[in-house]
Design a protein around this motif. Structure first.
Motif, short mmCIF file in Angstrom:
data_model
loop_
_atom_site.label_atom_id
_atom_site.label_comp_id
_atom_site.label_asym_id
_atom_site.label_seq_id
_atom_site.Cartn_x
_atom_site.Cartn_y
_atom_site.Cartn_z
N UNK A 128 13.17 20.72 -6.22
CA UNK A 128 12.00 20.19 -6.77
C UNK A 128 11.00 19.46 -5.89
N UNK A 129 9.75 19.99 -5.90
CA UNK A 129 8.77 19.14 -4.97
C UNK A 129 7.49 18.96 -6.24
N UNK A 146 13.14 16.89 -3.76
CA UNK A 146 14.54 16.63 -3.78
C UNK A 146 15.19 17.87 -4.05
N UNK A 147 16.40 18.01 -3.44
CA UNK A 147 17.43 19.09 -3.48
C UNK A 147 18.80 18.95 -4.17
N UNK A 148 19.27 19.66 -4.87
CA UNK A 148 20.73 19.57 -5.39
C UNK A 148 21.60 20.85 -5.02
N UNK A 149 22.63 20.61 -4.23
CA UNK A 149 23.45 21.68 -3.75
C UNK A 149 24.64 21.51 -4.40
N UNK A 199 17.01 13.50 -1.11
CA UNK A 199 15.49 13.35 -1.42
C UNK A 199 14.64 12.58 -0.70
N UNK A 200 13.36 12.71 -0.92
CA UNK A 200 12.30 11.93 -0.47
C UNK A 200 11.22 11.66 -1.27
N UNK A 201 10.59 10.29 -1.30
CA UNK A 201 9.48 10.05 -2.05
C UNK A 201 8.76 9.23 -1.22
N UNK A 239 0.98 -1.31 0.02
CA UNK A 239 -0.05 -0.09 -0.07
C UNK A 239 0.92 1.34 -0.06
N UNK A 240 1.96 1.24 0.70
CA UNK A 240 2.73 2.50 0.84
C UNK A 240 4.25 2.19 0.67
N UNK A 241 4.86 3.22 -0.01
CA UNK A 241 6.22 3.13 -0.08
C UNK A 241 7.04 4.50 0.11
N UNK A 242 8.05 4.63 1.27
CA UNK A 242 8.49 5.77 1.70
C UNK A 242 9.96 5.56 1.75
N UNK A 243 10.60 6.50 0.76
CA UNK A 243 12.05 6.24 0.80
C UNK A 243 12.83 7.65 0.74
N UNK A 244 13.91 7.54 1.20
CA UNK A 244 15.02 8.60 1.10
C UNK A 244 16.34 8.20 0.25
N UNK A 245 16.98 9.16 -0.09
CA UNK A 245 18.27 9.05 -0.87
C UNK A 245 19.05 10.24 -0.76
N UNK A 246 20.21 9.95 -1.07
CA UNK A 246 21.26 10.84 -1.08
C UNK A 246 22.41 10.53 -1.48
N UNK A 247 23.27 11.48 -2.39
CA UNK A 247 24.13 11.13 -3.20
C UNK A 247 25.12 12.52 -3.50
N UNK A 248 26.26 12.00 -4.35
CA UNK A 248 27.12 13.15 -4.89
C UNK A 248 27.38 12.91 -6.19
#
Length: 124
Positions: free
Chosen positions: A77-78, A63-66, A45-47, A15-24
């Motif tokens: 981006x939202x 998601x954010x890119x620095x 980011x988070x989805x 029913x539900x998927x919640x994920x987080x991610x990070x990278x370079x």
């Protein structure tokens, strides 16, 4: 912006998927009349996806890119949307998108851009 990273599913059910991610990675930006900007980059980011019913799904992501050479210069981006099945393999998706650039290339350019999309999806 080519990026590599990792992600983790905090919730992973039917029913539900919640994920987080990070990278370079790298960041390359070319705007008309301005020189090419290059920098290393970081992203996070988070989805979220949640089935409201057998035919309707709510989605949300941010998601954010620095740029690492100036962490005050970032792009976020939202999006939030809902998808519903119209007929067997035909779906309708209604989505709101918001992009925010903290330091636009020109002071006359707005930092924020929004869009409201309606899309027909055909699955095959």
């Amino acid at each position: 912006a080519p990026i590599g990273g990792i992600g983790y599913k905090i919730i992973a059910t039917d029913e539900t998927t919640l994920s987080v991610s990070g990278g370079a990675g790298g960041f390359f930006e070319k705007n008309t009349g301005l020189p090419l900007k290059k920098s290393a980059s970081l992203n996070a980011g988070q989805n979220l996806s949640h089935k409201l019913s057998p035919t309707a799904t709510l989605t949300e992501s941010i998601n954010t890119l620095w740029k690492t050479n100036d962490l005050d210069d970032y792009l976020t981006n939202f999006s939030v949307g809902i998808t519903t099945t119209l007929y067997k393999k035909l779906e309708l998706k209604v989505e709101f998108l918001d992009s925010y650039k903290s330091k636009p290339p020109n002071p006359t350019i707005k930092k924020n851009d929004t869009a409201f999309l309606t899309t027909f999806l055909l699955k095959y």
